[in-house]
Design a protein around this motif. Structure first.
Motif, PDB file in Angstrom:
ATOM      1  N   LEU A 114       0.834  -1.203   0.000  1.00  0.00           N
ATOM      2  CA  LEU A 114       0.000   0.000   0.000  1.00  0.00           C
ATOM      3  C   LEU A 114       0.872   1.259   0.000  1.00  0.00           C
ATOM      4  CD1 LEU A 114      -3.347   0.520   1.706  1.00  0.00           C
ATOM      5  CD2 LEU A 114      -1.613   2.267   2.090  1.00  0.00           C
ATOM      6  N   TRP A 115       1.872   1.302   0.871  1.00  0.00           N
ATOM      7  CA  TRP A 115       2.732   2.489   0.936  1.00  0.00           C
ATOM      8  C   TRP A 115       3.661   2.571  -0.274  1.00  0.00           C
ATOM      9  CZ3 TRP A 115       1.794   6.343   4.278  1.00  0.00           C
ATOM     10  CH2 TRP A 115       1.039   6.063   5.421  1.00  0.00           C
ATOM     11  N   GLU A 116       4.143   1.419  -0.724  1.00  0.00           N
ATOM     12  CA  GLU A 116       5.068   1.422  -1.862  1.00  0.00           C
ATOM     13  C   GLU A 116       4.346   1.811  -3.157  1.00  0.00           C
ATOM     14  OE1 GLU A 116       6.497  -2.460  -2.939  1.00  0.00           O
ATOM     15  OE2 GLU A 116       7.640  -1.703  -4.651  1.00  0.00           O
ATOM     16  N   ASN A 117       3.194   1.179  -3.405  1.00  0.00           N
ATOM     17  CA  ASN A 117       2.548   1.309  -4.710  1.00  0.00           C
ATOM     18  C   ASN A 117       1.353   2.254  -4.730  1.00  0.00           C
ATOM     19  OD1 ASN A 117       4.370  -0.441  -5.892  1.00  0.00           O
ATOM     20  ND2 ASN A 117       3.135  -2.244  -5.431  1.00  0.00           N
ATOM     21  N   LEU A 118       0.322   1.933  -3.904  1.00  0.00           N
ATOM     22  CA  LEU A 118      -0.896   2.741  -3.957  1.00  0.00           C
ATOM     23  C   LEU A 118      -0.602   4.192  -3.591  1.00  0.00           C
ATOM     24  CD1 LEU A 118      -3.655   1.215  -4.594  1.00  0.00           C
ATOM     25  CD2 LEU A 118      -1.917  -0.284  -3.665  1.00  0.00           C
ATOM     26  N   VAL A 119       0.318   4.388  -2.630  1.00  0.00           N
ATOM     27  CA  VAL A 119       0.765   5.740  -2.302  1.00  0.00           C
ATOM     28  C   VAL A 119       1.991   6.116  -3.154  1.00  0.00           C
ATOM     29  CG1 VAL A 119       1.691   7.259  -0.500  1.00  0.00           C
ATOM     30  CG2 VAL A 119      -0.098   5.586   0.075  1.00  0.00           C
ATOM     31  N   GLY A 120       3.069   5.343  -3.018  1.00  0.00           N
ATOM     32  CA  GLY A 120       4.385   5.741  -3.539  1.00  0.00           C
ATOM     33  C   GLY A 120       4.482   5.817  -5.055  1.00  0.00           C
ATOM     34  N   ARG A 121       3.652   5.044  -5.760  1.00  0.00           N
ATOM     35  CA  ARG A 121       3.676   5.116  -7.227  1.00  0.00           C
ATOM     36  C   ARG A 121       2.455   5.863  -7.774  1.00  0.00           C
ATOM     37  NH1 ARG A 121       6.855   0.276  -6.665  1.00  0.00           N
ATOM     38  NH2 ARG A 121       8.718   0.456  -7.958  1.00  0.00           N
ATOM     39  N   SER A 122       1.810   6.650  -6.910  1.00  0.00           N
ATOM     40  CA  SER A 122       0.672   7.449  -7.396  1.00  0.00           C
ATOM     41  C   SER A 122       1.185   8.771  -7.970  1.00  0.00           C
ATOM     42  CB  SER A 122      -0.303   7.734  -6.248  1.00  0.00           C
ATOM     43  OG  SER A 122       0.290   8.595  -5.299  1.00  0.00           O
ATOM     44  N   ARG A 123       0.366   9.371  -8.804  1.00  0.00           N
ATOM     45  CA  ARG A 123       0.744  10.677  -9.370  1.00  0.00           C
ATOM     46  C   ARG A 123       0.852  11.705  -8.237  1.00  0.00           C
ATOM     47  NH1 ARG A 123      -2.533  11.130 -13.778  1.00  0.00           N
ATOM     48  NH2 ARG A 123      -0.918  11.137 -15.362  1.00  0.00           N
ATOM     49  N   CYS A 157       4.122  11.375  -6.489  1.00  0.00           N
ATOM     50  CA  CYS A 157       5.223  11.851  -7.346  1.00  0.00           C
ATOM     51  C   CYS A 157       5.255  13.372  -7.371  1.00  0.00           C
ATOM     52  CB  CYS A 157       5.083  11.270  -8.755  1.00  0.00           C
ATOM     53  SG  CYS A 157       5.441   9.499  -8.795  1.00  0.00           S
ATOM     54  N   GLU A 158       4.075  14.000  -7.377  1.00  0.00           N
ATOM     55  CA  GLU A 158       4.045  15.465  -7.346  1.00  0.00           C
ATOM     56  C   GLU A 158       4.594  15.996  -6.029  1.00  0.00           C
ATOM     57  OE1 GLU A 158       0.066  16.636  -8.471  1.00  0.00           O
ATOM     58  OE2 GLU A 158       0.336  15.788 -10.481  1.00  0.00           O
ATOM     59  N   GLU A 164      13.741  17.608 -15.593  1.00  0.00           N
ATOM     60  CA  GLU A 164      12.707  16.563 -15.480  1.00  0.00           C
ATOM     61  C   GLU A 164      11.470  17.126 -14.781  1.00  0.00           C
ATOM     62  OE1 GLU A 164      12.861  13.978 -17.047  1.00  0.00           O
ATOM     63  OE2 GLU A 164      14.967  13.583 -17.454  1.00  0.00           O
ATOM     64  N   SER A 165      10.425  16.309 -14.663  1.00  0.00           N
ATOM     65  CA  SER A 165       9.187  16.787 -14.030  1.00  0.00           C
ATOM     66  C   SER A 165       8.559  15.669 -13.218  1.00  0.00           C
ATOM     67  CB  SER A 165       8.204  17.223 -15.119  1.00  0.00           C
ATOM     68  OG  SER A 165       7.808  16.076 -15.867  1.00  0.00           O
ATOM     69  N   ALA A 166       7.601  16.043 -12.373  1.00  0.00           N
ATOM     70  CA  ALA A 166       6.878  15.058 -11.568  1.00  0.00           C
ATOM     71  C   ALA A 166       6.163  14.057 -12.477  1.00  0.00           C
ATOM     72  CB  ALA A 166       5.868  15.769 -10.661  1.00  0.00           C
ATOM     73  N   GLU A 167       5.632  14.569 -13.583  1.00  0.00           N
ATOM     74  CA  GLU A 167       4.898  13.691 -14.494  1.00  0.00           C
ATOM     75  C   GLU A 167       5.835  12.661 -15.131  1.00  0.00           C
ATOM     76  OE1 GLU A 167       1.743  13.406 -14.727  1.00  0.00           O
ATOM     77  OE2 GLU A 167       1.610  12.084 -16.478  1.00  0.00           O
ATOM     78  N   ARG A 168       7.045  13.075 -15.455  1.00  0.00           N
ATOM     79  CA  ARG A 168       8.006  12.123 -16.044  1.00  0.00           C
ATOM     80  C   ARG A 168       8.468  11.101 -15.001  1.00  0.00           C
ATOM     81  NH1 ARG A 168      10.435  12.813 -20.902  1.00  0.00           N
ATOM     82  NH2 ARG A 168      12.464  12.204 -20.084  1.00  0.00           N
ATOM     83  N   LEU A 169       8.569  11.558 -13.756  1.00  0.00           N
ATOM     84  CA  LEU A 169       8.890  10.623 -12.669  1.00  0.00           C
ATOM     85  C   LEU A 169       7.761   9.599 -12.521  1.00  0.00           C
ATOM     86  CD1 LEU A 169      10.660   9.807 -10.149  1.00  0.00           C
ATOM     87  CD2 LEU A 169       9.144  11.295  -8.815  1.00  0.00           C
ATOM     88  N   TYR A 170       6.527  10.095 -12.533  1.00  0.00           N
ATOM     89  CA  TYR A 170       5.353   9.226 -12.388  1.00  0.00           C
ATOM     90  C   TYR A 170       5.345   8.142 -13.456  1.00  0.00           C
ATOM     91  CZ  TYR A 170       0.400   7.841 -12.557  1.00  0.00           C
ATOM     92  OH  TYR A 170      -0.768   7.124 -12.592  1.00  0.00           O
TER      93      TYR A 170
END
Ligand code: ZN
Length: 501
Positions: A300-309, A312-313, A330-336
């Protein structure tokens, strides 16, 4: 508290404290111990684990347990005392059903089988490992017969990691999940909007990574007065008790994703361990509900939170301040997009969110067939490669990148793999419940405000300790039994948008 219950509780606390010491030795072995100390550490651990096992299964514990059961008979079944005694009974039965000569034989063979596997994997030679695996499956079958089951022999082994869950439950859940994942993987493969993950593969100084990942763990709510982060070759989390929780991570100077997501993952485990209620400390209730529920917290913390847009923002400006050179322009969107790249691969531990569960299904199906004898060990590599082709459209170039990649079977850990997928599915189901309870959760994550999310998990999962079986806990937290529906919806929505499907 009655005398009998009091004596029993004290006995349980002694055993628990010894286990904490054994755990501390294990943590040290994987972090700071000089390699030359391995043999001596093995001796120390063997003495301690023998002592713990003897105390756990000894006649004194049995008498105290029976006394505690009599003392709590007729009490409110929801009371902590009744739940604690029931948890202790499950542990006691599991430890005592397998005769000690089989336990000893398994542990002897485990050491041999593990070192044979290490060599076989190095040489990518399955036939070198096959005899050791055959013997391990034979011992595992005998162990399952001792543990007992009513429907499927696999139930006996699965129950050790995921109490109350049956082979048929897993098979049904996977049957729902499989076509959706195969279809999504295929569609992503054909997508005309490929993801570029190059920004993660630049030079990221390790000392900066170390400071940064620790601050991200603390920001989620990991209490550094009651925990710490160190380095390990294979990141893990050891919670000795709620006030001493050690997470580990691994740094790669040329790949930011390694330490970043290992930390967020292990922090999820660590938050769970720090969240048991103080009154459960030293009791059979002061632990995680099951491996699957534990994994739901890390995922949950790694993916649902940590890989959310939203995350990343939140995190991108911090990353850019810490690593101005590799992240210039770079940008938050490119990180996402980079942290959500999907690519079917041979190796489970490197798999993305979409393909990960296919790796687990493959292993689950094969280990069920090995256990029942439907599949012979000698035919395992062919069966493995056929499933890789069917699910991923890939054929492993070697056994090292195929059937020999995981340590589990060499150690007799059969029934363990499904807990990874259960963790993923539960994380999706919990997230759905959290979004209803905390409608602005994404906005909170974007602001870096995690307290309300953590409190929801504390109340619904962490503070329950081992009061409930995993099936009951999921039902209570989300109002529904375990389902793959929310996880599939989550994947379809997220990756459908990223890959313009
Ligand atoms: Zn984990």
């Amino acid at each position: 508290m009655s005398d009998a219950l009091d004596q029993f509780t004290r006995r349980m606390a002694q055993i628990k404290r010894l286990s904490e010491v054994a755990g501390l030795l294990g943590w040290d072995q994987q972090t700071y111990m000089p390699p030359g100390a391995a043999v001596g550490r093995g001796e120390q651990s063997a003495v301690l684990y023998r002592l713990i096992h003897d105390m756990l299964v000894g006649p004194e514990t049995e008498a105290l347990l029976s006394g505690a059961e009599r003392a709590t008979a007729g009490e409110d079944p929801e009371s902590d005392a009744v739940r604690m005694v029931a948890a202790a009974r499950r542990d006691f039965d599991r430890e005592t059903k397998v005769p000690s000569d089989l336990v000893a034989e398994m542990s002897r063979h485990r050491a041999i089988s593990h070192s044979v596997w290490v060599q076989a994997r190095k040489a990518s030679d399955f036939t070198a490992f096959a005899p050791a695996l055959e013997k391990m499956m034979e011992l595992t079958r005998r162990r399952a017969e001792c543990l007992g089951y009513t429907e499927h022999i696999y139930d006996a082994l699965l129950d050790v990691y995921e109490p109350g869950m049956k082979q048929a439950d897993v098979a049904r859940t996977f049957a729902e999940l499989r076509p959706a994942l195969v279809e999504l993987t295929h569609a992503i493969g054909e997508s005309s909007a490929p993801v570029d993950a190059a920004l993660l593969h630049r030079t990221y100084p390790v000392d900066v990574q170390r400071t940064l990942t620790l601050s991200l763990a603390a920001e989620f709510g990991f209490d550094l007065r009651r925990g710490r982060q160190d380095e390990a070759a294979h990141p893990f989390c050891s919670g000795f008790n709620r006030d001493d929780v050690r997470i580990t991570t691994r740094f790669d100077p040329d790949y930011l994703g390694q330490a970043l997501y290992a930390t967020l993952h292990e922090t999820g485990h660590g938050l769970y361990e720090q969240g048991y209620p103080p009154q459960y400390d030293g009791t059979p209730l002061g632990a995680g509900c099951s491996l699957g529920i534990h994994e739901s917290q890390s995922r949950l913390w790694e993916n649902l939170v940590g890989r959310s847009r939203a995350y990343c923002e939140h995190v991108f400006p911090k990353l850019q301040a810490a690593f101005p050179e590799p992240l210039a322009g770079e940008s938050a969107e490119r990180l996402y997009r980079a942290v959500n790249a999907v690519r079917p691969s041979f190796i489970r531990v490197e798999a993305d969110e979409v393909t990960y569960n296919l790796h687990i299904m493959l292993r689950f199906e094969l280990e069920c067939a090995l256990l029942t004898g439907e599949l012979a060990v000698k035919d395992l590599p062919d069966a493995w490669n056929a499933k890789m082709e069917a699910y991923f459209g890939l054929t492993p170039p070697s056994d090292a990148e195929g059937v020999l990649q995981d340590v589990h079977w060499s150690e007799g850990l059969v029934g363990y793999f499904p807990t990874y997928s259960i963790g993923n599915l539960v994380s999706g189901q919990l997230w759905n419940a959290i979004r209803k309870a905390v409608p602005d959760i994404e906005e909170q994550v974007r602001r870096g405000a995690f307290a309300e999310l953590l409190e929801w998990l504390r109340a619904n999962i962490h503070r329950q300790g081992r009061r409930y079986l995993p099936g009951e806990l999921v039902q209570r937290a989300t109002g529904e039994p375990l389902t793959s529906r929310y996880y599939v919806e989550y994947l379809r929505t997220k990756f459908g948008e990223i890959y313009a499907l």
